[in-house]
Scaffold this active site. Structure first.
Site, PDB file in Angstrom:
ATOM      1  N   LYS A   1       0.818  -1.385  -0.029  1.00  0.00           N
ATOM      2  CA  LYS A   1      -0.075  -0.179   0.046  1.00  0.00           C
ATOM      3  C   LYS A   1       1.096   1.265  -0.098  1.00  0.00           C
ATOM      4  CE  LYS A   1      -3.590  -2.861   2.016  1.00  0.00           C
ATOM      5  NZ  LYS A   1      -4.653  -2.946   2.929  1.00  0.00           N
TER       6      LYS A   1
ATOM      7  N   HIS B   1      -8.840  -3.098  -5.900  1.00  0.00           N
ATOM      8  CA  HIS B   1      -8.830  -3.365  -4.433  1.00  0.00           C
ATOM      9  C   HIS B   1      -9.917  -2.409  -3.811  1.00  0.00           C
ATOM     10  CE1 HIS B   1      -7.184  -3.113  -0.482  1.00  0.00           C
ATOM     11  NE2 HIS B   1      -6.544  -4.224  -0.978  1.00  0.00           N
TER      12      HIS B   1
ATOM     13  N   GLU C   1     -11.125 -11.079  -1.572  1.00  0.00           N
ATOM     14  CA  GLU C   1     -10.662 -10.275  -0.052  1.00  0.00           C
ATOM     15  C   GLU C   1     -12.078  -9.648   0.293  1.00  0.00           C
ATOM     16  OE1 GLU C   1      -6.539  -8.492  -0.235  1.00  0.00           O
ATOM     17  OE2 GLU C   1      -7.763  -7.191  -1.144  1.00  0.00           O
TER      18      GLU C   1
END
Ligand code: PEP
Length: 260
Positions: free
Chosen positions: A11, A94, A165
């Site tokens: 990140k 994401h 995720e």
């Protein structure tokens, strides 16, 4: 049998190139004595080259790409530029980008097309916001998968990595709690079933499906399926910034005896 894919998603960390170099070397040292692992590091853009030099045994990923090849898009980085920087994988979809930048499935789809055209493997992250009971299959999984891959040729979809995720399990989500291995395996089976519908069994069998969400040294190995085609790797956030923890994580995963 596929090797297990472990992607370190840093990140917006660490704060300097110097720190990125030493973190990369430490993270890649996890590969010593760990067979059957494909290790990928996804640093912020400015550190790509430093990480490549510091960790030559790891592959390089980017955390984003813009769909256009070039032009007047201030702040954007194209897939071709990433390819030129030796990037092999790129994370798209994401949940942090979906939320912070309101990225739509259509925009994510355009990024995937650009990455495939540039010869980079997209890692498409999908997952539901809130925890649902195991019996309920979250709608977001099918919606994000189908829309993210819409209109892309079957042979190209076969090259994509899908990262499941669940947002409620990602460590930075307030009140996050890890998913159960059983649930993760069910989701992997469901995602593969969707892929079979989209591109046929043979091609769908080749797609790697990985898990992300509060994976750490203690629980990582439990998420990898041993006897069936379940999760075949992981996208690791927080734990990939802690070299000692990450080393144990990678080695615990490498030690798994898989039969599929
Ligand atoms: C992520 O954000 O991709 C992730 C998996 O984070 P963490 O491992 O910290 O939950």
């Amino acid at each position: 049998m596929h090797s297990l894919l472990v992607i370190a998603n840093w990140k917006m960390n660490p704060p300097t190139a110097k720190a990125a170099r030493s973190l990369a070397a430490a993270v890649a040292s996890a590969l010593r004595g760990a067979r059957g692992i494909e290790l990928v590091i996804a640093p912020p853009f400015p550190y790509l080259d430093a990480v490549r030099r510091a960790a030559p045994r790891a592959k390089l990923a980017a955390q984003d790409a813009y769909p256009l090849a070039s032009g007047p898009v201030t702040g954007a980085v194209s897939a071709a530029m990433l390819k030129d920087a030796a990037v092999r994988y790129t994370i798209v979809g994401h949940s942090e980008r979906r939320r912070l930048f309101q990225e739509s499935d259509g925009f994510i789809n355009a990024k995937i097309r650009a990455l495939l055209a540039a010869g980079i493997t997209p890692v498409l992250a999908i997952g539901e916001q809130a925890q649902e009971s195991q019996a309920v299959v979250p709608k977001a999984i099918a919606t994000q998968l189908r829309a993210g891959l819409a209109g892309i040729a079957a042979r190209d979809i076969a090259r994509v990595v899908v990262a499941y995720e669940p947002v409620w399990a990602i460590s930075t989500t307030p009140g996050a709690k890890p998913d159960t291995p059983d649930n993760a395996t069910r989701r992997a089976i469901y995602i593969r079933k969707l892929l079979v519908q989209m591109i046929g069994r043979k091609r769908a069998e080749g797609v790697r499906i990985i898990y992300g969400g509060s994976v750490n040294a203690k629980n990582a190995a439990t998420f990898i399926a041993r006897d069936i085609r379940g999760m075949e790797g992981m996208l690791v956030g927080g734990a990939s910034l802690k070299p000692d923890e990450f080393r144990v994580l990678v080695r615990s995963v490498a030690a798994i005896k898989r039969r599929v």
